[in-house]
Design a protein around this motif. Structure first.
Motif, mmCIF file in Angstrom:
data_model
loop_
_atom_site.group_PDB
_atom_site.id
_atom_site.type_symbol
_atom_site.label_atom_id
_atom_site.label_comp_id
_atom_site.label_asym_id
_atom_site.label_seq_id
_atom_site.Cartn_x
_atom_site.Cartn_y
_atom_site.Cartn_z
ATOM 1 N N TYR A 1 0.846 -1.193 0.000
ATOM 2 C CA TYR A 1 0.000 0.000 0.000
ATOM 3 C C TYR A 1 0.883 1.245 0.000
ATOM 4 C CZ TYR A 1 -3.964 -3.020 0.998
ATOM 5 O OH TYR A 1 -4.933 -3.991 0.910
ATOM 6 N N LEU A 2 0.432 2.278 -0.710
ATOM 7 C CA LEU A 2 1.164 3.528 -0.810
ATOM 8 C C LEU A 2 0.399 4.641 -0.104
ATOM 9 C CD1 LEU A 2 2.345 3.445 -4.545
ATOM 10 C CD2 LEU A 2 3.702 2.932 -2.500
ATOM 11 N N PHE A 3 1.117 5.472 0.610
ATOM 12 C CA PHE A 3 0.500 6.558 1.373
ATOM 13 C C PHE A 3 -0.308 7.491 0.474
ATOM 14 C CE2 PHE A 3 0.672 10.810 3.316
ATOM 15 C CZ PHE A 3 0.157 10.536 4.582
ATOM 16 N N ALA A 4 0.212 7.796 -0.707
ATOM 17 C CA ALA A 4 -0.473 8.745 -1.598
ATOM 18 C C ALA A 4 -1.864 8.264 -1.980
ATOM 19 C CB ALA A 4 0.366 8.985 -2.848
ATOM 20 N N ASP A 5 -2.079 6.951 -2.009
ATOM 21 C CA ASP A 5 -3.402 6.443 -2.373
ATOM 22 C C ASP A 5 -4.451 6.809 -1.335
ATOM 23 O OD1 ASP A 5 -3.266 5.217 -4.916
ATOM 24 O OD2 ASP A 5 -2.113 3.568 -4.066
ATOM 25 N N TYR A 6 -4.060 6.916 -0.083
ATOM 26 C CA TYR A 6 -5.029 7.348 0.929
ATOM 27 C C TYR A 6 -5.461 8.785 0.677
ATOM 28 C CZ TYR A 6 -3.624 3.148 3.451
ATOM 29 O OH TYR A 6 -3.365 1.846 3.796
ATOM 30 N N LEU A 7 -4.535 9.625 0.209
ATOM 31 C CA LEU A 7 -4.904 10.997 -0.127
ATOM 32 C C LEU A 7 -5.858 11.020 -1.320
ATOM 33 C CD1 LEU A 7 -1.496 12.895 0.185
ATOM 34 C CD2 LEU A 7 -3.194 12.445 1.940
ATOM 35 N N GLY A 8 -5.577 10.178 -2.329
ATOM 36 C CA GLY A 8 -6.477 10.102 -3.475
ATOM 37 C C GLY A 8 -7.857 9.627 -3.084
ATOM 38 N N ASP A 9 -7.927 8.637 -2.201
ATOM 39 C CA ASP A 9 -9.218 8.137 -1.741
ATOM 40 C C ASP A 9 -9.961 9.217 -0.954
ATOM 41 O OD1 ASP A 9 -8.365 5.777 -2.856
ATOM 42 O OD2 ASP A 9 -8.039 4.743 -0.950
ATOM 43 N N LEU A 10 -9.237 9.912 -0.084
ATOM 44 C CA LEU A 10 -9.864 10.964 0.720
ATOM 45 C C LEU A 10 -10.403 12.075 -0.163
ATOM 46 C CD1 LEU A 10 -10.556 12.304 3.403
ATOM 47 C CD2 LEU A 10 -8.170 13.086 3.554
ATOM 48 N N ASP A 11 -9.655 12.454 -1.167
ATOM 49 C CA ASP A 11 -10.101 13.509 -2.068
ATOM 50 C C ASP A 11 -11.394 13.105 -2.768
ATOM 51 O OD1 ASP A 11 -9.470 16.141 -3.159
ATOM 52 O OD2 ASP A 11 -9.071 15.129 -5.059
ATOM 53 N N ALA A 12 -11.457 11.858 -3.214
ATOM 54 C CA ALA A 12 -12.674 11.375 -3.866
ATOM 55 C C ALA A 12 -13.854 11.373 -2.896
ATOM 56 C CB ALA A 12 -12.434 9.973 -4.423
#
Length: 308
Positions: free
Chosen positions: A93-104
């Motif tokens: 898992y990559l940290f940046a993906d949590y930011l992408g999910d949160l933005d969505a």
């Protein structure tokens, strides 16, 4: 056998599924309808920590209601790879993906209004980076012990990548438990402050029974792999300095920061990082450790109501 009755939620949540970024079905624990948010009482979104779930905030939500803030819409997602959120198989898992999910999620749940955003531990790190990247989307920001990590040195990058490559080849598994009571005991071993009734209730949210008769944690074992991306402090602080929302930092007075990190990450280094957040208020909860929303939900709720 523990005969304590499990905790009984006072403000019941509804768990909804929402598609996120085309590949994930996010589980959202909703207390109230996000569409009822107003500029004066916006949506409050809660981001849980590592190896945790959105249900972890139930005690805090109940304390907010008991103190007169029961009409506020609140949503706590299970981050990808945790809880009831479902998605494709991952080996890391990559940290940046949590930011992408949160933005969505923010776009879907509150397209027109800024939100109040809270994160605990790993979630605290997520919300701080997000608030720096999307400063106009956040009205108030709360970080519960999202300390970040020791700074990664550039010269260590090749060794770190080699370690990550080796880690990808190593099977990962999470320990199963014989019963929900055993899960509760595990929770209390990690946090001796957790009362019996809360531990009994959390155990059924943190784990679930499987066909083998064992209780398994609701988390992907791939989370046990190290991150491929080093912690680049300059980039983190650049985001923190761009946070425009008033920010509340809360920690427990019994959190063993020095015990966790030792000389690798002195407390003075963290304090220097936090000082770069533009509009910062710092508070400490007495009688609380890292899981301060479990240890002192009533005191934390009072702080949040004052701040929000």
């Amino acid at each position: 056998m523990n005969t304590t009755a499990p905790y009984r939620p006072q403000r019941e949540a509804q768990v909804l599924q929402r598609p996120v970024r085309g590949h994930w079905q996010y589980a959202l624990r909703c207390w109230g309808d996000p569409s009822t948010a107003t500029p004066e009482r916006p949506l409050l979104l809660l981001g849980h920590g590592f190896m945790d779930v959105g249900a972890s905030f139930q005690f805090l939500v109940d304390a907010l209601q008991a103190q007169g803030d029961g009409e506020r819409p609140i949503v706590a997602p299970d981050w990808r790879g945790f809880g009831l959120t479902q998605g494709p198989a991952c080996d890391h898992y990559l940290f940046a993906d949590y930011l992408g999910d949160l933005d969505a999620l923010v776009d879907a749940l509150s397209p027109d209004l800024p939100i109040d955003l809270l994160g605990h531990s790993m979630g605290g790190n997520i919300v701080m980076s997000y608030a720096g990247a999307r400063p106009t989307r956040i009205r108030r920001l709360i970080n519960l012990e999202g300390f970040g990590l020791p700074e990664a040195k550039p010269e260590a990058a090749p060794t770190h990548l080699a370690k990550w490559l080796d880690d990808l080849k190593a099977p990962k598994a999470l320990k199963p438990y014989a019963s929900a009571e055993a899960v509760a005991q595990r929770l209390q071993h990690t946090n001796p402050r957790l009362p019996d009734d809360r531990a009994q209730w959390l155990a059924t949210q943190w784990a679930s029974p499987a066909d083998d008769g064992q209780w398994h944690l609701q988390a992907d074992a791939a989370h046990r792999r190290i991150s491929a991306m080093p912690y680049r402090l300059d980039e983190v602080l650049a985001a923190w300095r761009r946070i425009s929302a008033p920010t509340l930092w809360v920690e427990g007075d019994e959190t063993p920061f020095e015990q966790w990190w030792g000389a690798r990450y002195p407390r003075a280094d963290f304090d220097a990082r936090l000082a770069q957040v533009p509009q910062l208020e710092r508070r400490t909860l007495t009688g609380a450790g890292h899981m301060l929303h479990h240890d002192q939900p009533e005191a934390l709720a009072r702080l949040l109501r004052e701040f929000l």
